[in-house]
Write an enzyme that holds these catalytic residues in place. Structure first.
Site, PDB file in Angstrom:
ATOM      1  N   GLU A   1      -1.023  -8.559   0.541  1.00  0.00           N
ATOM      2  CA  GLU A   1      -1.425  -8.433  -0.867  1.00  0.00           C
ATOM      3  C   GLU A   1      -2.038  -7.051  -1.094  1.00  0.00           C
ATOM      4  OE1 GLU A   1      -4.533 -10.562  -4.012  1.00  0.00           O
ATOM      5  OE2 GLU A   1      -4.734 -10.903  -1.854  1.00  0.00           O
ATOM      6  N   HIS A   2      -3.008  -6.701  -0.276  1.00  0.00           N
ATOM      7  CA  HIS A   2      -3.638  -5.378  -0.313  1.00  0.00           C
ATOM      8  C   HIS A   2      -3.367  -4.673   1.009  1.00  0.00           C
ATOM      9  CE1 HIS A   2      -6.318  -8.101  -2.722  1.00  0.00           C
ATOM     10  NE2 HIS A   2      -6.212  -7.118  -3.601  1.00  0.00           N
TER      11      HIS A   2
END
Length: 428
Positions: free
Chosen positions: A322-323
């Site tokens: 996601e990050h």
């Protein structure tokens, strides 16, 4: 945290597994609440609020007086920070406006697209262990820029029937139309089907726990669109020997404090960094107010040592975080080889926290490996693109015979005839 050194490729699938929550009876429970809300409207929503949020409500809507009172309670320094974040989020998302142009595919055949806002959108803002007023900005600002006519926000109240002041302040600032004191599955059901108080919307956005996620998935099967599949939040730091272990540890912990099911990963080519990060995580952990949550989250976390950057990149793209924070000496070159990630943070001074709050990018992102196929929320998430075509007689004469042949070979006689009658008219 689990230290892993030079894993064999046969181990990758096991290493990259996300935390799994027990969901045996979850969908049955969620489906039951959805059906009850759909049948009983506001009455059932209030019953659910009494049970799940311990709030005895007589009405669901947040009043103007409540918003004005909440604004007085927000500290000046927080208001200033929210204004700065709003400005940057507006700047970045305004630059995403679609400008369709007409294209002549052949003489007499013109095609184009027109961007149109989704008229009614619903935003879900969780309560839980932290007031996510930043998510209000991330969802309401692009919705407003896109031109959505009605922006509905649902968020759970506390046991006194109050919504956190910063959430209300951010909602008014960002242009939310209506705010309701509703959380959980009942909020998703209310926005999907409508109640006496809460309007039905066409698309629902926002994070939530496994019950909210399941509710979004169920209502999206037939009745309303959703932003994306979602799961627990996650970060990967991709680093070499040049990375600052203090920064890396801080980034891992900033993810770990989200929730007990969050995951923080380090993939590095430096054994020295791997060792130093373990020490730094333990040191910094002692300063955290949410230490208990972070410690449980760290049980899902892994510090992985690989032989070289090529393998690190392959592992990263397989994980699809996601990050992704890249702390390497040649981070721009490394970033150019990333194909699966929700949002990427480049260099030592680009922490995930910046994107979570105020750099301008959106923090509503695909988790659980969905970054291989999904984008994060953007202006496009709040619009539809309608295609148009105008065909003149000269254009029909040019493409008509090809259409007739193709339709005939698909045995669709009426399709062919719709062209044939026009060609006959042109030839008169």
């Amino acid at each position: 945290m689990k230290l892993i050194k030079y894993p064999d490729r046969s181990q990758w699938n096991e290493i990259l597994k996300r935390p799994v929550l027990e969901t045996e009876n979850l969908f049955d429970t969620v489906r039951n609440i959805i059906n009850r809300v759909r049948a009983g409207g506001d009455r059932v929503v209030m019953e659910c609020e009494a049970v799940f949020d311990k709030a005895e409500l007589t009405s669901l809507a947040v009043t103007s007086a409540e918003i004005e009172e909440a604004e007085k309670e927000v500290p000046i320094e927080l208001k200033a920070a929210i204004y700065l974040a709003k400005r940057n989020i507006e700047t970045f998302h305004s630059a995403q406006r679609f400008e369709g142009k007409k294209v002549d595919t052949m003489e007499g055949v013109t095609c184009w697209q027109k961007a149109v806002a989704i008229e009614k959108v619903g935003l879900y803002i969780p309560g839980g262990t932290a007031p996510l007023f930043s998510t209000v900005l991330m969802l309401a600002i692009p919705a407003k820029i896109a031109g959505c006519k009605e922006i509905v926000l649902c968020t759970p109240p506390d046991k006194n029937g109050k919504v956190h002041p910063a959430i209300l302040f951010a909602a008014r600032l960002a242009g939310v139309s209506k705010i309701f004191k509703v959380g959980g599955v009942q909020a998703i059901a209310a926005m999907a089907y409508g109640t006496e108080s809460i309007p039905k919307v066409y698309k629902i956005f926002g994070p939530g726990n496994q019950y909210v996620t399941a509710a979004k998935q169920l209502v999206s099967l037939r009745d309303v669109a959703i932003d994306m599949p979602a799961g627990p939040s996650e970060v990967e730091v991709l680093a070499d020997e040049s990375a600052n272990p203090v920064f890396v540890a801080a980034d891992l912990l900033s993810q770990a404090e989200h929730g007990v099911d969050s995951q923080a990963m380090l993939v590095t080519t430096s054994e020295k960094l791997q060792t130093e990060v373990v020490y730094e995580v333990e040191r910094q952990l002692g300063y955290l107010t949410r230490r208990d949550i972070a410690e449980k989250s760290l049980a899902n976390s892994k510090l992985i040592l690989v032989k070289d950057m090529e393998e690190a990149l392959e592992l990263t793209n397989a994980y699809a975080p996601e990050h992704l924070i890249i702390e390497t000496k040649d981070y721009m070159e490394v970033a150019g080889q990333i194909v699966n990630a929700g949002s990427v943070f480049l260099g030592a001074f680009s922490p995930e926290s910046a994107g979570d709050y105020a750099s301008g990018t959106n923090h509503t992102l695909p988790t659980n490996g969905y970054a291989k196929a999904y984008s994060g929320v953007s202006l496009d998430s709040f619009i539809r693109k309608i295609t148009f075509q105008e065909i003149l007689p000269s254009g029909m004469s040019a493409i008509g015979p090809a259409i007739e042949v193709m339709a005939a070979n698909e045995h669709l006689d009426a399709h062919k005839n719709a062209v044939t009658v026009r060609l006959e008219e042109i030839r008169k």
